[in-house]
Design a protein around this motif. Structure first.
Motif, short mmCIF file in Angstrom:
data_model
loop_
_atom_site.label_atom_id
_atom_site.label_comp_id
_atom_site.label_asym_id
_atom_site.label_seq_id
_atom_site.Cartn_x
_atom_site.Cartn_y
_atom_site.Cartn_z
N ASN A 89 18.22 -29.89 -14.18
CA ASN A 89 18.21 -29.33 -12.82
C ASN A 89 16.81 -28.97 -12.36
OD1 ASN A 89 20.58 -28.30 -14.51
ND2 ASN A 89 21.39 -28.36 -12.44
N LEU A 90 15.94 -28.64 -13.30
CA LEU A 90 14.65 -28.08 -12.91
C LEU A 90 13.68 -28.17 -14.08
CD1 LEU A 90 12.97 -26.12 -10.99
CD2 LEU A 90 14.15 -24.23 -12.12
N ALA A 91 12.42 -28.45 -13.74
CA ALA A 91 11.36 -28.38 -14.76
C ALA A 91 10.30 -27.42 -14.24
CB ALA A 91 10.75 -29.75 -15.01
N ILE A 92 10.00 -26.38 -14.99
CA ILE A 92 8.99 -25.41 -14.54
C ILE A 92 7.71 -25.61 -15.34
CG2 ILE A 92 8.43 -22.99 -14.20
CD1 ILE A 92 11.38 -22.35 -14.02
N ASN A 93 6.66 -25.89 -14.60
CA ASN A 93 5.33 -26.07 -15.20
C ASN A 93 4.53 -24.79 -14.98
OD1 ASN A 93 2.83 -27.18 -16.04
ND2 ASN A 93 2.39 -27.87 -13.96
N ILE A 94 4.29 -24.07 -16.05
CA ILE A 94 3.53 -22.81 -15.93
C ILE A 94 2.06 -23.14 -16.14
CG2 ILE A 94 3.28 -20.44 -16.76
CD1 ILE A 94 6.08 -20.66 -17.97
N GLU A 95 1.29 -23.04 -15.06
CA GLU A 95 -0.09 -23.49 -15.11
C GLU A 95 -1.08 -22.35 -15.39
OE1 GLU A 95 -1.22 -27.33 -12.91
OE2 GLU A 95 -1.64 -25.66 -11.57
N GLY A 140 12.08 -35.47 -8.84
CA GLY A 140 12.23 -34.38 -7.88
C GLY A 140 12.57 -33.05 -8.53
N LEU A 141 12.16 -32.87 -9.79
CA LEU A 141 12.57 -31.67 -10.54
C LEU A 141 11.45 -30.68 -10.78
CD1 LEU A 141 14.74 -33.35 -13.35
CD2 LEU A 141 15.58 -32.11 -11.34
N LEU A 142 10.21 -31.07 -10.48
CA LEU A 142 9.09 -30.23 -10.92
C LEU A 142 8.72 -29.11 -9.95
CD1 LEU A 142 7.08 -30.20 -13.40
CD2 LEU A 142 5.39 -30.95 -11.75
N VAL A 143 8.62 -27.90 -10.50
CA VAL A 143 8.07 -26.78 -9.77
C VAL A 143 6.92 -26.22 -10.60
CG1 VAL A 143 8.49 -24.40 -8.98
CG2 VAL A 143 10.22 -26.15 -8.60
N THR A 144 5.74 -26.06 -9.98
CA THR A 144 4.60 -25.51 -10.72
C THR A 144 4.37 -24.07 -10.29
OG1 THR A 144 3.53 -27.64 -11.04
CG2 THR A 144 2.10 -25.73 -11.07
N ILE A 145 4.23 -23.20 -11.27
CA ILE A 145 3.96 -21.80 -10.95
C ILE A 145 2.66 -21.35 -11.62
CG2 ILE A 145 6.41 -21.19 -10.63
CD1 ILE A 145 6.33 -19.81 -13.36
N ASP A 146 2.06 -20.31 -11.05
CA ASP A 146 0.80 -19.78 -11.57
C ASP A 146 1.10 -18.87 -12.76
OD1 ASP A 146 -1.61 -18.54 -12.00
OD2 ASP A 146 -1.59 -17.39 -10.12
N GLY A 147 0.55 -19.22 -13.90
CA GLY A 147 0.82 -18.45 -15.11
C GLY A 147 -0.27 -17.46 -15.45
N SER A 148 -1.18 -17.20 -14.50
CA SER A 148 -2.34 -16.38 -14.87
C SER A 148 -2.06 -14.87 -14.80
CB SER A 148 -3.54 -16.73 -13.99
OG SER A 148 -3.26 -16.38 -12.65
N GLY A 149 -0.96 -14.49 -14.17
CA GLY A 149 -0.68 -13.06 -14.00
C GLY A 149 -0.09 -12.39 -15.24
N THR A 150 0.40 -11.18 -15.05
CA THR A 150 1.04 -10.46 -16.15
C THR A 150 2.39 -11.11 -16.46
OG1 THR A 150 2.23 -9.02 -14.64
CG2 THR A 150 0.05 -8.26 -15.37
#
Ligand code: AMP
Length: 173
Positions: A89-95, A140-150
């Motif tokens: 359903n979803l792939a989360i890329n923590i950048e 159509g599964l990729l969502v990239t999120i910012d992994g630099s925070g807490t």
């Protein structure tokens, strides 16, 4: 956090190998892990296929962490899911910037977090894992999120991505 808040089974292939301890599997994996190399695809796919048969997955779905790590595993995963009647359903890329990623890994105290092993893992990531971003994007599964925070900040972005997917699927039904 994911397991606690969303009730989704968290399946970390690295954790499965670490918790295998002194078993044959654990011993086989240890030296590979400490060198920063990847454990064989057949073995990893078998482990995941078996884990996905468990009841918690059928109940609430699962989040795979650290799998798939290359195109062979990704294709195998698709076959495994099809066989079970599940879908991706979803792939989360923590950048995260490389410097920050290295700093975090050195701070974890894992026996495979030597600078040498980390560098090897990053090299393999570039060669084998990064191409999967394109693979997931095409589906159509990729969502990239910012992994630099807490941890709390990253989890907020992470769970928003999941909630978004869940509500989109509801609308489509
Ligand atoms: P991780 O906990 O995801 O950082 O994984 C730790 C180590 O376990 C990796 O460096 C690999 O040696 C091994 N490993 C974990 N997941 C996989 C996988 N999907 N394929 C091959 N090796 C893996």
């Amino acid at each position: 956090m994911l397991n606690k808040h969303e009730n989704i089974a968290h399946i970390s292939t690295g954790e499965m190998l670490r918790s295998a301890g002194d078993t044959e599997l654990g011993k086989k994996a240890k030296s590979i892990m400490e060198a920063g190399e990847l454990v064989g695809d057949d073995l990893m796919c078998e482990l995941v296929a078996e884990r996905l048969l468990e009841a918690d997955v059928a109940e609430a779905g699962a989040a795979l962490d650290g799998f798939p790590r290359n195109p062979i595993q990704a294709e195998a995963l698709q076959g495994i899911l099809e066989g079970l009647g599940y879908s991706l359903n979803l792939a989360i890329n923590i950048e995260v910037e490389e410097d920050l990623a290295i700093k975090r890994m050195l701070g974890r105290g894992r026996s495979d977090d030597t600078l040498e092993a980390i560098q090897k893992r990053l090299e393999i990531y570039e060669e084998q894992t990064r191409p999967l971003l394109e693979w997931f994007t095409q589906k159509g599964l990729l969502v990239t999120i910012d992994g630099s925070g807490t941890e709390a900040e990253v989890y907020k972005l992470f769970s928003a991505a999941i909630d978004n997917t869940v509500s989109m699927e509801k609308t489509q039904k």
